[in-house]
Design a protein around this motif. Structure first.
Motif, PDB file in Angstrom:
ATOM      1  N   SER A  12      38.753  42.125  43.243  1.00  0.00           N
ATOM      2  CA  SER A  12      40.104  42.399  43.727  1.00  0.00           C
ATOM      3  C   SER A  12      40.108  43.783  44.384  1.00  0.00           C
ATOM      4  N   LEU A  13      41.094  44.626  44.094  1.00  0.00           N
ATOM      5  CA  LEU A  13      41.185  45.960  44.710  1.00  0.00           C
ATOM      6  C   LEU A  13      40.647  47.052  43.785  1.00  0.00           C
ATOM      7  N   LEU A  31      36.370  40.879  47.268  1.00  0.00           N
ATOM      8  CA  LEU A  31      37.706  40.782  46.677  1.00  0.00           C
ATOM      9  C   LEU A  31      37.838  39.651  45.657  1.00  0.00           C
TER      10      LEU A  31
END
Length: 472
Positions: free
Chosen positions: A365-366, A361
């Motif tokens: 991140s996503l 992450l």
């Protein structure tokens, strides 16, 4: 004076790119202003760097930038006489204006971060070093650089698109100014946002989707602030933009059946090996995807000539390195079946390392979770050749990159993976945004008849709506 010199360097570069764009588009399709700027930058950087390399085989000194400038201005004149038509755009709605302001602020932040951040290790010692040596030697890299074992750490075998774009600025400035050279990389971020917005509009018929994805670019740390990102002077992010343009144009050519987009695909495809050595792998994937489209859409066999320019660049560069007796990096063992079979025990640890990277992450991140959602939306539409192209363009390079580490010569090959896998994934990451945009835009309809909606032509394929990329 530096500002005027930079204006001249960028102006000639964009003029050359725009001239090439007009020759490729041939007034057969309309391109928005942002698309024209993006492709002019892509073709301009490639053309200038190739011309500096080719002419540098015969001349050096003041004559070299003079000849290249004349060709750039001549191509600019061709572009001015031909001009690529632009479509009429409706007034943006408040939501699109809001997203556009966010994207502009993000671009400004990336420029600021680039200017306050030093060039990274690879940016200095793999790329800028070549520009500096060439500038000090009349625009030509000294032959001794390639054969000197003491400078093998800087990868003399790497191609020259990025170093010679930096060199072009140095030649105009009259000095090797690293601060000015850094302007190249946030411009690639700007071009990436332009392409995401443009392809979003062509894929979905909705400008706001492209703007939303362009805004999300900023929130992927690997794209904006991590090693190999748009601010540190590495070639991975520029390569990702060339790959984004290649696959986006191929998808558009598949959906619209227009040769203009196929010609743009051919040009972008040929340039992939010229950006970085890894671009040869992306070229293989993109070329195979193009061959699939040619067969699936029953195009003329002459379209297979699309493979020739890229092969010419790769073979020409390899011949040049052999003639220069260039040192080769020792990061990998010989690629053969014997080595592969003796290192099969690496496969499972490599897969584990790849999965761990997807879940990293702080780096991604996503992003990969969002891409997985987009892929899920498209899995039942694999019969559509455009969908197949996008999924192949994302996943096949990842598999090939992973297999490369089977041949790593590092004693701790997992350390090799940890230092470079994120940058390799970055090279294909922008294609993930194309998949997300296409996936979330698919809608079920009852009638298979063509639909015309808000000036966007949509064609029906079975029970699914596939936006055709020609905007009225």
């Amino acid at each position: 004076m530096n500002a005027l010199a930079l204006l001249g360097a960028f102006g000639t570069l964009l003029a050359a790119g725009y001239g090439l764009l007009t020759l490729l588009a041939r007034n057969e399709t309309q391109l928005s202003l942002t698309e024209q700027i993006a492709f002019s930058w892509i073709f301009g950087t490639a053309a200038v760097s190739l011309l500096l390399w080719i002419f540098g085989l015969f001349v050096h000194g003041v004559l070299l930038p003079g000849l290249v400038s004349i060709i750039c201005l001549s191509l600019g004149l061709v572009g001015w006489r031909r001009m690529v038509p632009r479509p009429l755009r409706p007034m943006p709605n408040p939501f699109e204006i809001f997203l556009g302001i966010i994207v502009i602020v993000e671009i400004a932040v990336v420029f600021y971060l680039s200017f306050v951040h030093n060039l990274g290790w690879d940016g200095l010692l793999n790329w800028e070093i070549k520009a500096r040596y060439a500038f000090a030697n009349g625009g030509v890299i000294p032959a001794t650089y390639f054969s000197d074992s003491g400078r093998a750490f800087s990868h003399p075998e790497y191609p020259l698109a990025i170093p010679f774009t930096e060199l072009w600025l140095y030649l105009w400035l009259g000095e090797a100014d690293q601060f000015c050279a850094k302007t190249i990389f946030p411009i690639f971020y700007l071009i990436g946002t332009f392409l995401v917005v443009a392809f979003g509009r062509r894929f979905t018929g909705k400008t706001w989707i492209g703007l939303l994805m362009a805004a999300f670019l900023f929130f992927v740390p690997q794209i904006t602030v991590e090693v190999g990102s748009a601010i540190v002077g590495y070639a991975d992010f520029p390569l990702s933009i060339f790959y984004l343009a290649t696959i986006g144009c191929l998808f558009c050519a598949t959906e619209s059946k227009k040769d203009a987009f196929f010609r743009l695909y051919v040009a972008c495809l040929a340039l992939l090996p010229w950006i970085k050595r890894d671009g040869a792998i992306l070229w293989i994937v993109a070329a195979a995807s193009g061959a699939f489209v040619i067969v699936r859409t029953k195009r003329s066999s002459r379209h297979f000539l699309a493979l020739f320019p890229g092969l010419l660049i790769m073979c020409g560069w390899r011949f040049y390195l052999a003639a220069m007796h260039a040192q080769q990096a020792a990061d990998f063992l010989p690629v053969n079946l014997e080595t592969f079979s003796s290192h099969l025990d690496r496969i499972l640890p490599l897969l584990s390392a790849l999965l761990a990277e997807f879940h990293n992450l702080p780096t991604w991140s996503l992003f990969w979770f969002v891409v997985a959602v987009g892929v899920a939306y498209l899995l039942d539409q694999m019969r559509n050749p455009g969908t197949t192209v996008l999924l192949t363009a994302l996943f096949v390079p990842i598999v090939l990159y992973l297999l490369i580490y089977v041949f790593s010569s590092w004693p701790n090959y997992l350390e090799h993976v940890g230092l470079s896998i994120s940058r390799l994934l970055l090279q294909v990451a922008p294609v993930g945004f194309l998949i997300v945009m296409l996936g979330v835009s698919r809608r079920r309809v009852k009638s298979p008849a063509p639909v015309h909606e808000r000036g966007v032509t949509c064609a029906m394929t079975g029970s699914e709506r596939t936006p055709v990329v020609e905007l009225a």
